[in-house]
Write a protein that holds these residues in place. Structure first.
Motif, PDB file in Angstrom:
ATOM      1  N   TYR A   1      60.930  38.772   8.297  1.00 43.82           N
ATOM      2  CA  TYR A   1      60.763  37.502   8.132  1.00 43.82           C
ATOM      3  C   TYR A   1      59.834  36.939   9.415  1.00 43.82           C
ATOM      4  N   ASP A   2      59.434  38.041  10.192  1.00 40.52           N
ATOM      5  CA  ASP A   2      58.576  37.423  11.558  1.00 40.52           C
ATOM      6  C   ASP A   2      57.198  36.804  10.893  1.00 40.52           C
ATOM      7  N   HIS A   3      56.739  36.783   9.711  1.00 41.34           N
ATOM      8  CA  HIS A   3      55.699  35.868   9.711  1.00 41.34           C
ATOM      9  C   HIS A   3      56.188  34.348   9.635  1.00 41.34           C
ATOM     10  N   ILE A   4      57.275  34.296   9.443  1.00 41.63           N
ATOM     11  CA  ILE A   4      58.099  32.907   9.493  1.00 41.63           C
ATOM     12  C   ILE A   4      58.326  32.516  10.824  1.00 41.63           C
ATOM     13  N   THR A   5      58.672  33.492  11.683  1.00 39.03           N
ATOM     14  CA  THR A   5      59.205  33.156  13.197  1.00 39.03           C
ATOM     15  C   THR A   5      58.067  32.836  13.752  1.00 39.03           C
ATOM     16  N   ALA A   6      56.691  33.596  13.488  1.00 36.69           N
ATOM     17  CA  ALA A   6      55.381  33.582  14.104  1.00 36.69           C
ATOM     18  C   ALA A   6      54.764  32.297  13.751  1.00 36.69           C
ATOM     19  N   ALA A   7      55.124  31.888  12.369  1.00 36.82           N
ATOM     20  CA  ALA A   7      54.112  30.410  12.058  1.00 36.82           C
ATOM     21  C   ALA A   7      54.875  29.177  12.623  1.00 36.82           C
TER      22      ALA A   7
ATOM     23  N   ILE B   1      53.273  25.285  16.842  1.00 35.63           N
ATOM     24  CA  ILE B   1      53.696  24.447  18.257  1.00 35.63           C
ATOM     25  C   ILE B   1      52.682  24.908  19.220  1.00 35.63           C
ATOM     26  N   ALA B   2      52.130  26.252  19.289  1.00 41.45           N
ATOM     27  CA  ALA B   2      51.174  26.509  20.364  1.00 41.45           C
ATOM     28  C   ALA B   2      49.909  26.049  19.978  1.00 41.45           C
ATOM     29  N   ALA B   3      49.507  25.881  18.721  1.00 38.55           N
ATOM     30  CA  ALA B   3      48.232  25.466  18.402  1.00 38.55           C
ATOM     31  C   ALA B   3      48.213  23.851  18.553  1.00 38.55           C
ATOM     32  N   ALA B   4      49.346  23.213  18.414  1.00 36.63           N
ATOM     33  CA  ALA B   4      49.293  21.862  18.355  1.00 36.63           C
ATOM     34  C   ALA B   4      49.060  21.593  19.976  1.00 36.63           C
ATOM     35  N   ASN B   5      49.373  22.347  21.000  1.00 37.44           N
ATOM     36  CA  ASN B   5      49.456  22.282  22.271  1.00 37.44           C
ATOM     37  C   ASN B   5      48.418  22.955  22.989  1.00 37.44           C
ATOM     38  N   GLY B   6      47.243  23.416  22.305  1.00 36.30           N
ATOM     39  CA  GLY B   6      45.911  23.736  22.717  1.00 36.30           C
ATOM     40  C   GLY B   6      45.659  25.267  22.446  1.00 36.30           C
ATOM     41  N   ALA B   7      46.699  26.262  21.825  1.00 35.51           N
ATOM     42  CA  ALA B   7      45.886  27.415  21.346  1.00 35.51           C
ATOM     43  C   ALA B   7      44.843  27.386  20.317  1.00 35.51           C
ATOM     44  N   ALA B   8      43.952  28.029  20.550  1.00 42.02           N
ATOM     45  CA  ALA B   8      42.517  27.980  19.606  1.00 42.02           C
ATOM     46  C   ALA B   8      42.667  28.934  18.486  1.00 42.02           C
ATOM     47  N   PHE B   9      43.522  30.222  18.822  1.00 41.21           N
ATOM     48  CA  PHE B   9      43.274  31.160  17.608  1.00 41.21           C
ATOM     49  C   PHE B   9      44.758  31.811  17.822  1.00 41.21           C
ATOM     50  N   LEU B  10      44.928  32.049  16.263  1.00 43.49           N
ATOM     51  CA  LEU B  10      46.476  32.432  16.050  1.00 43.49           C
ATOM     52  C   LEU B  10      46.175  34.071  15.363  1.00 43.49           C
ATOM     53  N   CYS B  11      46.747  34.941  16.014  1.00 39.74           N
ATOM     54  CA  CYS B  11      46.927  36.445  15.396  1.00 39.74           C
ATOM     55  C   CYS B  11      47.908  36.274  14.500  1.00 39.74           C
ATOM     56  N   TYR B  12      47.847  36.543  13.124  1.00 33.85           N
ATOM     57  CA  TYR B  12      48.722  36.598  12.350  1.00 33.85           C
ATOM     58  C   TYR B  12      49.667  37.790  12.799  1.00 33.85           C
ATOM     59  N   VAL B  13      50.992  37.600  11.891  1.00 33.71           N
ATOM     60  CA  VAL B  13      52.259  38.028  11.735  1.00 33.71           C
ATOM     61  C   VAL B  13      52.518  38.511  10.502  1.00 33.71           C
ATOM     62  N   THR B  14      52.877  39.519  10.240  1.00 34.25           N
ATOM     63  CA  THR B  14      53.342  39.844   8.685  1.00 34.25           C
ATOM     64  C   THR B  14      54.976  40.203   8.793  1.00 34.25           C
ATOM     65  N   PRO B  15      55.454  40.044   7.326  1.00 31.03           N
ATOM     66  CA  PRO B  15      56.649  40.530   7.284  1.00 31.03           C
ATOM     67  C   PRO B  15      57.110  41.853   7.537  1.00 31.03           C
ATOM     68  N   ALA B  16      56.036  42.798   7.989  1.00 29.37           N
ATOM     69  CA  ALA B  16      56.301  44.192   8.243  1.00 29.37           C
ATOM     70  C   ALA B  16      56.300  44.172   9.643  1.00 29.37           C
ATOM     71  N   GLU B  17      56.166  43.004  10.608  1.00 32.20           N
ATOM     72  CA  GLU B  17      56.179  43.273  11.865  1.00 32.20           C
ATOM     73  C   GLU B  17      57.432  43.915  12.377  1.00 32.20           C
ATOM     74  N   HIS B  18      57.423  44.745  13.489  1.00 32.47           N
ATOM     75  CA  HIS B  18      58.280  45.518  14.059  1.00 32.47           C
ATOM     76  C   HIS B  18      58.602  46.597  13.076  1.00 32.47           C
TER      77      HIS B  18
ATOM     78  N   GLU C   1      50.344  43.060   0.109  1.00 37.10           N
ATOM     79  CA  GLU C   1      51.008  41.947  -0.120  1.00 37.10           C
ATOM     80  C   GLU C   1      51.700  41.349   1.236  1.00 37.10           C
ATOM     81  N   ASP C   2      52.087  42.311   2.335  1.00 35.96           N
ATOM     82  CA  ASP C   2      52.420  41.797   3.532  1.00 35.96           C
ATOM     83  C   ASP C   2      51.134  40.925   4.253  1.00 35.96           C
ATOM     84  N   VAL C   3      49.892  41.581   4.195  1.00 35.69           N
ATOM     85  CA  VAL C   3      49.034  40.708   4.790  1.00 35.69           C
ATOM     86  C   VAL C   3      48.876  39.339   4.080  1.00 35.69           C
ATOM     87  N   LYS C   4      48.762  39.189   2.858  1.00 33.28           N
ATOM     88  CA  LYS C   4      48.810  38.169   2.345  1.00 33.28           C
ATOM     89  C   LYS C   4      49.711  37.142   2.821  1.00 33.28           C
TER      90      LYS C   4
END
Length: 435
Positions: A305-311, A316-333, A340-343
């Motif tokens: 579920y790390d796509h959720i923890t990353a989102a 929070i990061a983007a609202a405070n100035g991050a410009a670019f988010l690297c996606y994280v999928t359910p397969a992270e770790h 489907e993970d990519v989606k």
């Protein structure tokens, strides 16, 4: 007037076709965009050899962009499947693809991406070095590493992640401070291992000026990799992370002196209460260069579920100035992500980016939300699907659990108890039938 890079053009007062296209997409004044490019607060990652590119601007004052990591490994080596992921990611709105392949003949796939993919393409040349030369890490020379950077630039890659900020001093810091997860950056660990085995300085740091010459020639944006990004909550905002960030700030300034565009990569795992402060520290130390973050993942206990923890962290990061988010999928770790993970990773990141854009007050960001509100008030389901970030999934859920015919304007959750239905009828002076 001639120019070498988008930054060089901006500093010379030149409005390039790429700037015009980005300004149109972002609905911002072209001259304002040019000024931000000249300052280094916005980058347009656009290699001169990537001719099918539809350019994007990356900067905290623009729409938050998302990157999708792909590529084959020794255990999952089907390039056709990776290309399916690429096209799916582009169709779903990803603004960048990073080819992180660590097996096989990587150059044809990389060149195919540049020929066919209209979004930004990024790579991590240190991964490709061992594969390209088919030699053990310890036998590679500094020149070998730099030559691979040049190869990727010639192939048309728009941005390269280079772990320039890790030095021999970092070896002693890692040993002294005893981090829980040491180094979790794959590229950072390879550079660390090479320095440990050879006794030499990090070639990406020692020969940085030569790398800048290559990047200036092809207008390749450098994404300064965070080798010491925290890999668990316990390592967040520690000495190793911050000391490297200070060095990345110095390297950012040196790149700008060569008119080379720069992004700075940021933390992986981090408690929510530290994210905003980290964004402010980065903006200060790196003088407003666009910040590219992995997550941050706000807890360590959610494999699958790390796509959720990353989102959560990404919003929070983007609202405070991050410009670019690297996606994280359910397969992270856990594994190489499948289609489907990519989606799922893209959807989670797009939600985070959109939520942040609303919080930042990006012009027009909330328009689609306001359209959704009107569609829901009118119980107009087709209009709701049209506003959805994933219309196909939304429609399939409703269709699979459709309501009874006599209240098909509502859903199967509330039926005739639907608050929207009741309020519409009440305000229209109509009789409200429940049973």
């Amino acid at each position: 007037m001639e120019y070498t890079t988008q930054m060089d053009a901006a500093r010379k007062g030149i409005i390039t076709p790429l700037m015009e296209r980005v300004a149109q997409k972002e609905n911002v004044d072209t001259e304002k965009l040019r000024g931000l490019l000249a300052e280094g607060k916005v980058v347009i990652c656009a290699n001169k050899n990537h001719r099918c590119l539809d350019p994007e601007g990356v900067g905290s004052m623009l729409r938050t962009k998302i990157n999708v990591n792909l590529g084959v490994s020794r255990d999952c080596k089907d390039y056709d499947i990776e290309m399916q992921k690429v096209m799916s990611a582009v169709d779903m709105g990803a603004e960048a693809i990073m080819d992180l392949s660590s097996h096989g003949d990587t150059q044809p796939f990389r060149q195919k991406l540049v020929r066919e993919c209209p979004v930004m393409i990024g790579t991590v040349p240190v991964y490709d070095s061992v594969i390209h030369y088919q030699r053990d890490l310890s036998t590679l020379t500094a020149k070998d590493f730099i030559d691979v950077v040049r190869l990727h630039a010639e192939d048309g890659v728009d941005f390269v992640t280079l772990h320039c900020g890790i030095t021999r001093k970092t070896i002693e810091q890692i040993r002294k401070h005893k981090r829980e997860m040491n180094i979790v950056s794959r590229g950072g660990s390879l550079v660390f291992a090479w320095m440990s085995m050879t006794g030499e300085e990090n070639p990406f740091y020692e020969y940085y000026d030569e790398i800048l010459d290559i990047c200036e020639q092809y207008d390749v944006t450098i994404s300064l990799g965070d080798a010491c990004r925290p890999g668990c909550l316990a390592d967040a905002t520690d000495v190793c992370q911050i000391e490297e960030l200070v060095r990345l700030g110095e390297l950012t300034k040196r790149a700008w002196e060569h008119n080379v565009q720069v992004m700075v990569e940021g933390p992986g795992h981090m408690p929510m209460n530290q994210i905003a402060a980290n964004m402010e520290i980065q903006k200060t130390i790196c003088m407003g260069a666009p910040f590219y973050v992995l997550g941050p993942l706000v807890t360590d206990i959610a494999p699958g579920y790390d796509h959720i923890t990353a989102a959560i962290g990404g919003a929070i990061a983007a609202a405070n100035g991050a410009a670019f988010l690297c996606y994280v999928t359910p397969a992270e770790h856990l594994a190489l992500p499948n289609v489907e993970d990519v989606k799922q990773g893209i959807i989670a990141s797009k939600i985070a980016a959109h939520a942040a854009d609303i919080a930042k007050g990006i012009p027009g960001a909330r328009d689609i939300d306001d359209k959704m509100a009107k569609a829901r008030r009118n119980l107009d389901w087709d209009a709701q699907f049209a506003c959805s970030i994933d219309a196909k999934t939304a429609k399939s859920i409703r269709d699979s659990r459709s309501p009874e015919d006599d209240h098909s304007d509502t859903c199967s959750m509330c039926g005739k108890f639907c608050a929207v239905r009741s309020m519409n009828k009440a305000l229209a002076g109509e009789y409200i039938d429940i049973l």
